[in-house]
Design a protein around this motif. Structure first.
Motif, PDB file in Angstrom:
ATOM      1  N   PHE A 120       1.200  -1.142  -0.048  1.00  0.00           N
ATOM      2  CA  PHE A 120       0.141   0.595   0.146  1.00  0.00           C
ATOM      3  C   PHE A 120       0.820   1.044   0.009  1.00  0.00           C
ATOM      4  CE2 PHE A 120      -2.236   3.544   2.212  1.00  0.00           C
ATOM      5  CZ  PHE A 120      -3.957   3.535   1.739  1.00  0.00           C
ATOM      6  N   VAL A 121       0.590   2.309  -0.689  1.00  0.00           N
ATOM      7  CA  VAL A 121       1.568   3.627  -0.963  1.00  0.00           C
ATOM      8  C   VAL A 121      -0.114   4.945  -0.673  1.00  0.00           C
ATOM      9  CG1 VAL A 121       3.486   3.301  -1.898  1.00  0.00           C
ATOM     10  CG2 VAL A 121       1.214   4.174  -3.020  1.00  0.00           C
ATOM     11  N   ASP A 122      -0.076   5.864  -0.071  1.00  0.00           N
ATOM     12  CA  ASP A 122      -0.543   6.950  -0.520  1.00  0.00           C
ATOM     13  C   ASP A 122       0.588   7.728  -1.282  1.00  0.00           C
ATOM     14  OD1 ASP A 122       0.717  10.064   1.414  1.00  0.00           O
ATOM     15  OD2 ASP A 122       1.555   7.268   2.376  1.00  0.00           O
ATOM     16  N   ALA A 123      -1.013   7.715  -2.421  1.00  0.00           N
ATOM     17  CA  ALA A 123      -0.301   8.398  -3.996  1.00  0.00           C
ATOM     18  C   ALA A 123      -0.845  10.223  -4.064  1.00  0.00           C
ATOM     19  CB  ALA A 123       0.279   8.039  -4.729  1.00  0.00           C
ATOM     20  N   PRO A 124      -1.673  10.735  -3.256  1.00  0.00           N
ATOM     21  CA  PRO A 124      -2.031  12.143  -3.484  1.00  0.00           C
ATOM     22  C   PRO A 124      -1.688  12.815  -4.538  1.00  0.00           C
ATOM     23  CG  PRO A 124      -1.691  12.322  -1.702  1.00  0.00           C
ATOM     24  CD  PRO A 124      -0.701  11.100  -1.878  1.00  0.00           C
TER      25      PRO A 124
END
Length: 328
Positions: free
Chosen positions: A139-143
């Motif tokens: 999982f990565v947060d990538a806004p």
């Protein structure tokens, strides 16, 4: 060298959840750049958006539709999510009968890479990360930043939170939907969202200043295009004065040219600014603009001229004019 060869993305099955204002063009750019043999499976609750995507996306081969996130997880190796708010992300991942985690296989059989691009609170993102990684997936947060125009042009900025290894793995995906020079590893999990929230806060403060300035010019009788020309080669220059000027006719591609239809809504902007201010409180950052920003946003969110419109419609609220009056 073909477009697909340039991006060198893996020949796997891709899933994209959330074909909204931003997700629609992002998914289109992804389809153009993944291997022709790869399948893209989309999931979206708005049927008209799905129909439009299937009709307008080229190449049209190897695109299919899933009725639930669970079906996406059952079939896809890389899954990108782009939905409006934290509760939507929570539902997409954790709903017991239809969520992504309900459909995710044993990670020893097939490990999924989740690229979460929604602009949400850090706590929700971190919780999704914990659930995903405890199940053995990634999982990565990538806004993103760059708005609708950047999504269409494929020039979005990506702010990525996660390990260096995950950043390197997800970077080619970001490059397929964004500008190669504007892909940033912001730090640990959650750092991408923290960066995004701070940027959005500053962007809104900038828009307030631009709106006040151009209303001053309007009341004095200045030509807004001339005023913009001077500002944009002087110290007042910023993204909102040049690329997103709120006076219709000043910037051809600005949301004002579309009467503020679509784009980043005032409601979504309000939510992100609130998250940024909460983040500031958590780290003990002083904010002299807090009350002014929140009060103005709360008023605009109740103003019929701004409700449901791009947040730059704040200009109509501050100038106290109707859309029909907003032109050169």
């Amino acid at each position: 060298m073909t477009d697909r060869q340039e991006w060198n993305l893996p020949a796997v099955t891709y899933g994209f959840i959330g074909i909204g204002v931003m997700g629609f063009p992002m998914a289109q750019n992804l389809r153009r750049r993944i291997p022709s043999s790869s399948k893209l499976i989309i999931c979206e609750i708005n049927k008209s958006a799905v129909d439009k995507f299937l009709c307008e996306t080229q190449p049209s081969e190897n695109i299919s539709v899933a009725s639930t996130p669970k079906e996406i997880a059952q079939q896809c190796d890389i899954i990108i999510t782009m939905v409006p708010k934290g509760p939507h992300v929570d539902e997409v991942f954790t709903e017991k009968s239809t969520g992504l985690l309900a459909g995710a296989p044993d990670s020893k059989t097939r490990q999924i890479l989740f690229m979460e691009c929604s602009t949400i609170d850090v706590a929700t993102s971190n919780r999704m990360n914990d659930l995903v990684t405890s199940a053995g997936h990634k999982f990565v947060d990538a806004p993103v930043s760059g708005g609708y125009n950047g999504a269409v042009a494929g020039t979005l900025t990506f702010m990525i939170g996660g390990s260096e290894e995950l950043y390197n793995e997800v970077r080619p995906l970001a490059e397929a939907m964004g500008k190669k020079e504007n892909i940033y590893h912001c730090g640990k999990q959650g750092a991408g969202l923290a960066t995004k929230q701070i940027n959005n806060y500053l962007g809104f403060v900038s828009m307030l200043g631009v709106s006040e300035a151009f209303n001053m010019g309007r009341l004095y009788g200045l030509n807004p295009k001339t005023l913009a020309s001077v500002v944009n080669v002087s110290t007042g220059h910023c993204y909102n004065s040049s690329k997103e000027n709120p006076v219709k006719g000043v910037t051809e591609t600005a949301s004002a040219s579309r009467d503020f239809k679509g784009g980043f809504s005032i409601e979504l902007c309000k939510g992100v600014v609130e998250m940024a201010l909460q983040l500031g409180e958590q780290v003990g950052a002083k904010s002299v603009l807090r009350d002014v920003v929140l009060n103005t946003l709360n008023e605009a969110a109740e103003d019929s001229r701004c409700k449901g419109q791009d947040y730059r419609s704040i200009y109509l609220h501050l100038a106290d004019i109707q859309q029909s009056e907003n032109h050169l």
